[in-house]
Each structure stands twice: as C-alpha cells, then as structure tokens.
Write a protein that holds these residues in place. Structure first.
Motif, PDB file in Angstrom:
ATOM      1  N   VAL A 138      34.971  39.117   3.610  1.00 16.05           N
ATOM      2  CA  VAL A 138      33.971  39.459   4.623  1.00 16.05           C
ATOM      3  C   VAL A 138      33.270  40.729   4.152  1.00 16.05           C
ATOM      4  N   PRO A 139      31.932  40.705   3.984  1.00 18.52           N
ATOM      5  CA  PRO A 139      31.245  41.856   3.378  1.00 18.52           C
ATOM      6  C   PRO A 139      30.886  42.969   4.353  1.00 18.52           C
ATOM      7  N   TYR A 140      31.677  43.156   5.371  1.00 20.68           N
ATOM      8  CA  TYR A 140      31.444  44.257   6.308  1.00 20.68           C
ATOM      9  C   TYR A 140      32.768  44.705   6.895  1.00 20.68           C
ATOM     10  N   SER A 141      32.778  45.895   7.480  1.00 17.72           N
ATOM     11  CA  SER A 141      33.968  46.444   8.129  1.00 17.72           C
ATOM     12  C   SER A 141      33.627  46.834   9.559  1.00 17.72           C
ATOM     13  N   THR A 142      34.630  46.797  10.414  1.00 16.08           N
ATOM     14  CA  THR A 142      34.445  47.075  11.835  1.00 16.08           C
ATOM     15  C   THR A 142      35.063  48.413  12.204  1.00 16.08           C
ATOM     16  N   PHE A 143      34.290  49.238  12.905  1.00 13.73           N
ATOM     17  CA  PHE A 143      34.761  50.569  13.298  1.00 13.73           C
ATOM     18  C   PHE A 143      34.438  50.812  14.770  1.00 13.73           C
ATOM     19  N   THR A 144      35.251  51.654  15.411  1.00 17.07           N
ATOM     20  CA  THR A 144      35.000  52.051  16.797  1.00 17.07           C
ATOM     21  C   THR A 144      34.532  53.500  16.816  1.00 17.07           C
ATOM     22  N   ILE A 145      33.371  53.740  17.429  1.00 23.03           N
ATOM     23  CA  ILE A 145      32.805  55.093  17.500  1.00 23.03           C
ATOM     24  C   ILE A 145      33.608  55.920  18.508  1.00 23.03           C
ATOM     25  N   GLU A 146      34.047  57.096  18.081  1.00 25.06           N
ATOM     26  CA  GLU A 146      34.960  57.909  18.899  1.00 25.06           C
ATOM     27  C   GLU A 146      34.339  58.316  20.238  1.00 25.06           C
ATOM     28  N   GLU A 147      33.122  58.803  20.233  1.00 24.08           N
ATOM     29  CA  GLU A 147      32.542  59.376  21.450  1.00 24.08           C
ATOM     30  C   GLU A 147      32.133  58.329  22.483  1.00 24.08           C
ATOM     31  N   THR A 148      31.855  57.116  22.026  1.00 26.85           N
ATOM     32  CA  THR A 148      31.340  56.094  22.948  1.00 26.85           C
ATOM     33  C   THR A 148      32.243  54.887  23.101  1.00 26.85           C
ATOM     34  N   GLY A 149      33.157  54.678  22.136  1.00 29.09           N
ATOM     35  CA  GLY A 149      33.987  53.471  22.159  1.00 29.09           C
ATOM     36  C   GLY A 149      33.233  52.235  21.694  1.00 29.09           C
ATOM     37  N   TYR A 150      31.978  52.423  21.266  1.00 23.90           N
ATOM     38  CA  TYR A 150      31.148  51.296  20.835  1.00 23.90           C
ATOM     39  C   TYR A 150      31.647  50.789  19.477  1.00 23.90           C
ATOM     40  N   VAL A 151      31.668  49.477  19.315  1.00 27.72           N
ATOM     41  CA  VAL A 151      32.115  48.875  18.059  1.00 27.72           C
ATOM     42  C   VAL A 151      30.917  48.687  17.130  1.00 27.72           C
ATOM     43  N   GLU A 152      31.021  49.249  15.929  1.00 28.39           N
ATOM     44  CA  GLU A 152      29.972  49.113  14.923  1.00 28.39           C
ATOM     45  C   GLU A 152      30.521  48.352  13.711  1.00 28.39           C
ATOM     46  N   ARG A 153      29.708  47.464  13.184  1.00 27.38           N
ATOM     47  CA  ARG A 153      30.042  46.797  11.931  1.00 27.38           C
ATOM     48  C   ARG A 153      29.047  47.249  10.871  1.00 27.38           C
ATOM     49  N   VAL A 154      29.585  47.730   9.748  1.00 24.87           N
ATOM     50  CA  VAL A 154      28.739  48.244   8.674  1.00 24.87           C
ATOM     51  C   VAL A 154      29.069  47.528   7.370  1.00 24.87           C
ATOM     52  N   TRP A 155      28.086  47.442   6.521  1.00 24.39           N
ATOM     53  CA  TRP A 155      28.243  46.690   5.271  1.00 24.39           C
ATOM     54  C   TRP A 155      29.189  47.404   4.316  1.00 24.39           C
ATOM     55  N   THR A 156      30.143  46.653   3.780  1.00 20.17           N
ATOM     56  CA  THR A 156      31.090  47.179   2.795  1.00 20.17           C
ATOM     57  C   THR A 156      31.295  46.108   1.727  1.00 20.17           C
ATOM     58  N   THR A 157      30.637  46.270   0.611  1.00 22.27           N
ATOM     59  CA  THR A 157      30.728  45.286  -0.473  1.00 22.27           C
ATOM     60  C   THR A 157      32.128  45.233  -1.054  1.00 22.27           C
ATOM     61  N   PHE A 158      32.752  46.405  -1.213  1.00 23.25           N
ATOM     62  CA  PHE A 158      34.041  46.492  -1.888  1.00 23.25           C
ATOM     63  C   PHE A 158      35.137  46.909  -0.901  1.00 23.25           C
ATOM     64  N   GLY A 159      36.390  46.778  -1.328  1.00 32.27           N
ATOM     65  CA  GLY A 159      37.514  47.218  -0.510  1.00 32.27           C
ATOM     66  C   GLY A 159      38.454  46.082  -0.166  1.00 32.27           C
ATOM     67  N   LYS A 160      39.723  46.428  -0.026  1.00 28.92           N
ATOM     68  CA  LYS A 160      40.736  45.396   0.219  1.00 28.92           C
ATOM     69  C   LYS A 160      41.087  45.222   1.684  1.00 28.92           C
ATOM     70  N   SER A 161      40.847  46.212   2.505  1.00 28.56           N
ATOM     71  CA  SER A 161      41.217  46.129   3.918  1.00 28.56           C
ATOM     72  C   SER A 161      39.967  45.937   4.762  1.00 28.56           C
ATOM     73  N   ASP A 162      40.161  45.606   6.063  1.00 27.33           N
ATOM     74  CA  ASP A 162      39.010  45.409   6.942  1.00 27.33           C
ATOM     75  C   ASP A 162      38.184  46.689   7.017  1.00 27.33           C
ATOM     76  N   GLN A 163      38.847  47.806   7.191  1.00 31.36           N
ATOM     77  CA  GLN A 163      38.129  49.081   7.189  1.00 31.36           C
ATOM     78  C   GLN A 163      38.134  49.635   5.766  1.00 31.36           C
ATOM     79  N   SER A 164      37.160  49.173   5.002  1.00 31.70           N
ATOM     80  CA  SER A 164      37.073  49.539   3.595  1.00 31.70           C
ATOM     81  C   SER A 164      36.917  51.043   3.421  1.00 31.70           C
ATOM     82  N   GLU A 165      37.397  51.543   2.290  1.00 32.51           N
ATOM     83  CA  GLU A 165      37.202  52.951   1.946  1.00 32.51           C
ATOM     84  C   GLU A 165      35.835  53.183   1.314  1.00 32.51           C
ATOM     85  N   GLN A 166      35.113  52.113   0.969  1.00 28.43           N
ATOM     86  CA  GLN A 166      33.836  52.240   0.274  1.00 28.43           C
ATOM     87  C   GLN A 166      32.727  51.690   1.173  1.00 28.43           C
ATOM     88  N   ILE A 167      31.951  52.608   1.749  1.00 24.05           N
ATOM     89  CA  ILE A 167      30.914  52.262   2.721  1.00 24.05           C
ATOM     90  C   ILE A 167      29.559  52.199   2.017  1.00 24.05           C
TER      91      ILE A 167
END
Length: 489
Positions: A138-167
């Motif tokens: 899956v070429p994106y990762s899912t994150f939760t914004i701390e101040e709002t709780g809003y879920v953001e998905r951002v493109w991550t070409t590389f990385g082994k986990s859902d929350q890639s280290e390479q944004i």
C-alpha cells in the motif's frame, strides 16, 4: 566542476573504522591516492531507519559519525559524493513531526502528499494503485493528528510498516523546492562536489500511470534541480532503477546515469563463459555513466534488465547465486513481474562470494568494469573482497545486511593481506594513472569464450584480454618511453 575519470569508493560513514574521522585516517594511511575519483559517503545524516536512507535533515551530520568538519577533511584530498533522498524525508524530522501535531495548520503541511492531492476526495482507488510500480503493498501510511484526532493518509513509497519512516515529499510544492535548495547550499559550503538523487524516479505521482519516471513532468523537475546545482558547482547523479530505455533518455539529456546493466551482464558472462551479450552491450551503451558491481542494495535484475535477459536463463543465474549464499529482493506488483512470474528485483550478496571467492574471476569482473567507459565505483566490501555476512542477516532479519559488514581497523588490515585485495589495488592505480583511459574505447573481435577490449589515446594504448575458460586476464600496454608491457592482472 567536472567529474574525474578515475575510480571512486562507496562506503558508509561507519563501515571503515567506525566513524568519519577513522574513515579519513584509513583513506590516508591505507589507500593514499587510490580513490582519485572521489569518495561516495552513504548517508551520514541523522536518520530514523533504512541505514541512513530515512534522513531527518541534511543540515547536520549524525553525531556518532562526526561532524561537517570531518566531511570537509575528506574533501581536502577527495571529491565527496553524498545522497539526497529527493523523494522522501524521515517521519521523525521536525517537518513531519510538526505536521503530526498540527495537521493542515502546520507550516510544513504542504511538504507532504496527503491523498487528496492524488484523489480529490482523499479516498484511494484500487484500480489506480494496481497500475503503480510499488515498493510496498500500500503506497501510503495512516496517521492521527494529535491536536484534532483527524486521520490523515500521506504518500509513502518506501517502508515496511503501515506508518513508514520515509514520508514522500511533494516536489510540486515551492516549500519543498526551497528546502532542497537549502540542503544544496549547505552541501556546497561543506565541499560536497557530487550529489546522487536517490529514488528520483518516484517523485511524480500521477493517476493512470505507474507513478514511476512519469514523463514529461520528471524532466521539468530535473531541469530545475540541475540549474540550481550548477549554480553551486555541484554535479548531479540521478539514481533510477528502470528499463534501460529510461536510463538512455536521461543520458540523452546530458545527465550522468548509473550502469545498472553491467553488474548482472558481467556475472552472466563469467557464469556462462560467453562474451557475446557483454560485447554487444559494450558497443552501444552510453559512455557518461557511473559503473559498479556491488553496492549497499544488490545486483539489479528487474526492471533494469527487462528485455535484455531470457527469464528462464536468468533463473539459472539466480539459482547459482542462491547456492552461493545470496538472497533476493522481489518485485511486489503483479503487473510488473515477467509473464512467467519471474520476480527478482535484486540479487543480494557480495560480488566476491557470488563468484565463489574465485580470485581470478573477481579480478576479471573488475577489469571489465574498469575498462567499460564511465566512472568506476568500488563498494567498500568489494574493495576488501568481503564475503557474505550471513550472521548479520539472521540477526537483523534484513537481507541487505549480507553485504553491509562494518570493518574494524584490525579487519581492514587483515583484509589488506589478501592477495586478491592487493591485485585489485594495483588495478585501480593502473586505471587511475594510465592516459589511454582518457581516449577512445573499442570492443575488439574475439572468440565467444574470450573478451578483447582496447583504449587508445594518441600513442598510448592498453588492451584487456580475458580467457573466460580460465578467467585469466592480461593487459598489454605501451609505457611512457614506448616499451610494450604485459600486465597479468
């Protein structure tokens, strides 16, 4: 600034002695005037993963490696080449961490590719994703914004986990271009002469395409970054693993490219004792290339060798490599595998081990590399004829660690006692010093189980002859006073 037509070294900042100061000491003590083409220092920056390839910033050096003064010290005697991961930056960077706290209110929000920049409603479409050349399922990762709780998905070409280290960075953003400019200005201040644009093929994301080397958009970016680099007297080396036609397009536009075809082709030549494919290739390839046999990743197969190999024959080559301890990196996208299912992206192992630790075969491989027009790079493990580090693979679970052993000073000195290492150093010096390599290259006619190459420059010439039956290699050349000399490699 012109790239020197001499041999370069590739090394991690901590792989030859432990840090940058020791690296400089090792170069000055054990390899003086050897790597006259320069030193490619794999990412020495603060990083959160992928052994430096998830950088937090390019404005600092990772403290455990040293500081910018150490880079400048190396730059006093060698041109320094560093990587810039133009496609992405670390999840732990101040830029993305601020985005994680504030979301779209962050001053850095536009640096990143939120999915609404790809799909208007921000919802990924599976049919679009299937067309893409992916490095993760899956070429994106899912994150939760701390101040709002809003879920953001951002493109991550590389990385082994859902929350890639390479944004991934949005190179359409002016803020990204300013950030890249700041990084280049800092490189220039610290005597960096060449920058490799790592993963540049992935920078354009466009629906309906593979999102890899998307034309013509990629050329607009490359023209921009080349103009900026030129203003700082920095050379660029775009790193693109792709069908050779893609590489040749870059070459036609005046860019340096990597010869990712040569490593496998030499391997196949030595395995099959047949020079036909290699000689045909050497006759037509662009000359403005950096050459290598081994590196921190692996020997490229797909997509670099697409249409240049018969996959049934390639399986035999791969099987021999596996028998000799290598492991594989595989293509994930079904659409980009061969029709027969062949899916080998890279063969991972030391080149010396893959050649069964045969000194003559290894020297033949290096001789072919050094005679091929271009800038030869020698990876530090290959320099020391290192063997597969199976223990590190088992310990880390990372297949690429097979060819990433860190050498202590004692191990370096022990490796220098090997006859094959001394033979290689002699060949490097010959490649650096002999004037014919500044002239004209020709592939001479030869039997299928032989290789015959020549460089000519005025009255100077040198020929390489390799007998593939025995892997014995000879160089015939004329010295400065006109004497004919035979050099047994």
């Amino acid at each position: 600034m012109a790239v020197k037509n001499k041999v370069q070294l590739i090394t991690y900042p901590d792989s030859l002695g432990g840090d940058l100061k020791e690296l400089n000491n090792v170069l000055l003590k054990h390899f003086p005037n050897v790597f006259e083409g320069g030193i490619h220092i794999l990412p020495p920056f603060p990083s959160s993963g992928d052994r430096g390839f998830a950088p937090l910033t390019y404005l600092e050096i990772e403290p455990k490696f040293g500081c910018w003064d150490d880079i400048k010290a190396i730059g006093q005697h060698s041109d320094v080449l560093v990587d810039l991961m133009v496609n992405h930056i670390s999840r732990q960077s101040i830029y993305f961490q601020d985005f994680l706290r504030k979301g779209r209110k962050s001053e850095y929000a536009d640096l990143f590719i939120t999915l609404d920049k790809i799909w208007k409603d921000g919802k990924p479409v599976e049919d679009d994703i299937k067309k893409m050349f992916r490095r993760r399922r899956v070429p994106y990762s899912t994150f939760t914004i701390e101040e709002t709780g809003y879920v953001e998905r951002v493109w991550t070409t590389f990385g082994k986990s859902d929350q890639s280290e390479q944004i991934d960075l949005d190179i359409k953003s002016e803020k990204v271009r300013q950030l890249l400019t700041d990084f280049f200005v800092n490189f220039s201040k610290n005597q960096v002469k060449i920058v490799r644009l790592d993963a540049v093929g992935y920078i354009i994301k466009k629906l309906g395409t593979s999102s890899f080397f998307v034309e013509p958009e990629i050329y607009e970016f490359l023209d921009w970054i080349r103009e900026m680099a030129n203003s700082l007297k920095i050379e660029l080396l775009p790193e693109v693993h792709a069908h050779y036609a893609t590489q040749y397009k870059l070459a036609s536009k005046g860019f340096w490219i990597y010869d990712f075809i040569l490593p496998y082709t030499i391997l196949e030549t030595l395995f099959n004792k047949s020079s036909a494919k290699l000689c045909s290739y050497l006759k037509v390839r662009p000359s403005k290339q950096f050459t290598m046999l081994d590196c921190h990743d692996g020997i490229p197969v797909k997509p670099d060798m697409d249409e240049l190999i018969d996959t049934s024959e390639a399986r035999k080559v791969v099987d021999v490599c596996i028998e000799r301890g290598a492991n594989l990196s595989l293509i994930l996208s079904e659409e980009h595998k061969a029709k027969d299912g062949f899916d080998v992206h890279q063969i991972r192992g030391t080149y010396y081990s893959i050649l069964n630790c045969d000194d003559d075969a290894y020297m033949a491989a290096r001789a072919i590399q050094f005679f091929a027009p271009g800038i030869p790079q020698v990876y530090y493990v290959g320099l020391l004829a290192g063997e597969n580090d199976i223990e590190s693979v088992e310990k880390s679970g990372e297949g690429r660690e097979i060819n990433r052993h860190n050498f202590s000073i004692l191990e370096i000195e022990k490796s220098l006692e090997k006859e094959v290492v001394q033979r290689l150093l002699k060949l490097i010096r010959f490649r650096n010093e002999y004037d014919a390599f500044q002239g004209i290259f020709t592939v001479l006619d030869s039997a299928d189980d032989e290789i015959h190459l020549i460089w000519e420059n005025g009255d100077m010439y040198c020929t390489l002859f390799i007998d593939l039956k025995t892997n014995k290699s000879l160089i015939d050349y004329v010295d400065e006073i006109g004497n004919k000399v035979q050099y047994i490699i």
